[in-house]
Design an enzyme around this catalytic site. Structure first.
Site, PDB file in Angstrom:
ATOM      1  N   LYS A 119     -17.425   6.531  -3.868  1.00 27.84           N
ATOM      2  CA  LYS A 119     -17.394   5.627  -5.020  1.00 27.84           C
ATOM      3  C   LYS A 119     -18.071   4.297  -4.726  1.00 27.84           C
ATOM      4  CE  LYS A 119     -12.865   6.203  -5.367  1.00 27.84           C
ATOM      5  NZ  LYS A 119     -11.466   6.100  -5.864  1.00 27.84           N
ATOM      6  N   LYS A 137       0.855  -1.188   0.000  1.00 27.90           N
ATOM      7  CA  LYS A 137       0.000   0.000   0.000  1.00 27.90           C
ATOM      8  C   LYS A 137       0.881   1.225   0.000  1.00 27.90           C
ATOM      9  CE  LYS A 137      -4.534   0.779   0.214  1.00 27.90           C
ATOM     10  NZ  LYS A 137      -5.568  -0.039  -0.448  1.00 27.90           N
ATOM     11  N   GLY A 169     -20.685   6.449   4.401  1.00 28.29           N
ATOM     12  CA  GLY A 169     -19.757   6.746   3.308  1.00 28.29           C
ATOM     13  C   GLY A 169     -20.359   6.358   1.979  1.00 28.29           C
TER      14      GLY A 169
END
Length: 364
Positions: free
Chosen positions: A187, A84, A184
């Site tokens: 996307k 990451k 949330g």
């Protein structure tokens, strides 16, 4: 005057293979790339662009996220390791073509040990800029031969995990007639909302970013919007879906949560070890985050073989069965699902990684 000792980065990253700090003064780039494991293959994981309060916070996030990527890839059956990257700063003000290209040069310098993609704060168009300097980029736009928005299959995978959770909890793999709360709706949360409404669920949402809420209201006027996550978790729910940043499942949240199922897209949802037991003690079924949110990883990984949405979609549909395997092992071993998921992932990393090491290093 006493001073707080600086954290020992070697101690913090003791189970990681490599941590790289990247800096480019001309563009303002400050980034951290963490490679947790390459036991199953090169480390693949997205680039998060976020205004961390401190460098220590950014490093810790990169370490936590890269570790979860190793487990995610292993449980998804991919021949990939976990990595990451985080870029420190506000993407709305700092992001530029020059910065992304500078970042691409750093990723290129790792020689393929780390493959990058999108994450919070970065998009497929950003990966196109990174790819102008780097060969190790996935999650690119369709116009450049990529998979496009990986949130599509991330949401689809979470939905499959919810279906598996619903079957275990209520006896049928559907959310029809259930109330699902989503924290949330960027996307992934937006796509998940559509899948749930199509399945017959009622959806309650919240998001700190008002434009995301307004976009969702326009697309799905039937959703209910509440003003905060605190209000959402206190609302009567059947399923709670954390789809924003990590550490959403705190002791305080678990204490007030009415949902029978927690299944969401956010990474690293458990605020600390032991929360998984608290969920189980309250009779809340937890679908481990890295198990159900692996659809996006499956999607961008498919680019490595020449992207086929149909092939990636079919593989992501397997998240339903993987989630059921986790629940079955949890029941058989008498442990929370989070522990069962870890055991399945670690078993594959150990067994396949050991065999791969023998083939790559036959004299060892």
């Amino acid at each position: 005057m006493s001073q707080t000792p600086a954290p020992d980065l070697f101690d913090l990253s003791r189970d990681h293979e490599q941590v790289v700090f990247c800096q480019d003064a001309a563009t303002g780039l400050k980034a951290v790339v963490a490679i947790h494991s390459t036991a199953l293959g090169p480390a693949l994981g997205g680039t998060r662009f976020h205004p961390y309060a401190t460098t220590d916070e950014a490093v810790q996030d990169a370490l936590n996220l890269s570790r979860s990527m190793s487990y995610k890839a292993a449980l998804a059956g991919l021949d990939l390791g976990g990595g990451k990257a985080v870029i420190i700063g506000d993407p709305h003000t700092l992001k530029s073509e020059a910065l992304l290209r500078a970042y691409g040069r750093f990723v290129q310098s790792l020689g393929g040990r780390y493959l990058t993609a999108c994450d919070v704060g970065t998009y497929s168009e950003d990966m196109d800029h990174v790819a102008r300097e780097c060969s190790y980029v996935t999650g690119r736009t369709v116009a450049h031969g990529g998979a496009g928005d990986s949130s599509v299959l991330t949401a689809f995978g979470v939905f499959q995990g919810m279906r598996a959770s619903a079957e275990v909890t209520w006896g049928s793999p559907t959310l029809a007639g259930r109330t699902v709360g989503i924290a949330g709706v960027g996307k992934v949360g937006r796509h998940l909302t559509g899948l749930l409404i199509e399945d017959g669920a009622s959806v309650v949402v919240t998001d700190v970013y008002q434009p995301a809420v307004e976009r969702l209201r326009t697309e799905f006027p039937q959703v209910t919007v509440v003003e905060s996550t605190d209000r959402l978790v206190a609302t009567p729910l059947d399923v709670y879906a954390p789809c924003a940043l990590g550490h959403a499942l705190t002791d305080e949240v678990v204490a007030v949560l009415s949902a029978r199922i927690v299944c969401g897209a956010a990474n690293n949802q458990l605020a600390h070890p032991g929360v998984e037991k608290s969920l189980a003690d309250r009779g809340i079924l937890y679908a481990p985050d890295y198990c159900v949110n692996s659809g996006g990883l499956i999607q961008v990984a498919d680019e490595l073989d020449g992207f086929s949405f149909e092939r990636a979609h079919q593989r992501a549909s397997g998240i339903f069965e993987t989630t059921r395997r986790v629940f079955d092992l949890a029941a058989a071993d008498g442990v929370p699902p989070a522990v069962a998921a870890d055991r399945l992932a670690e078993r594959r990393m150990h067994e396949v990684g050991r065999l791969r090491g023998i083939w790559l290093n036959p004299s060892s």
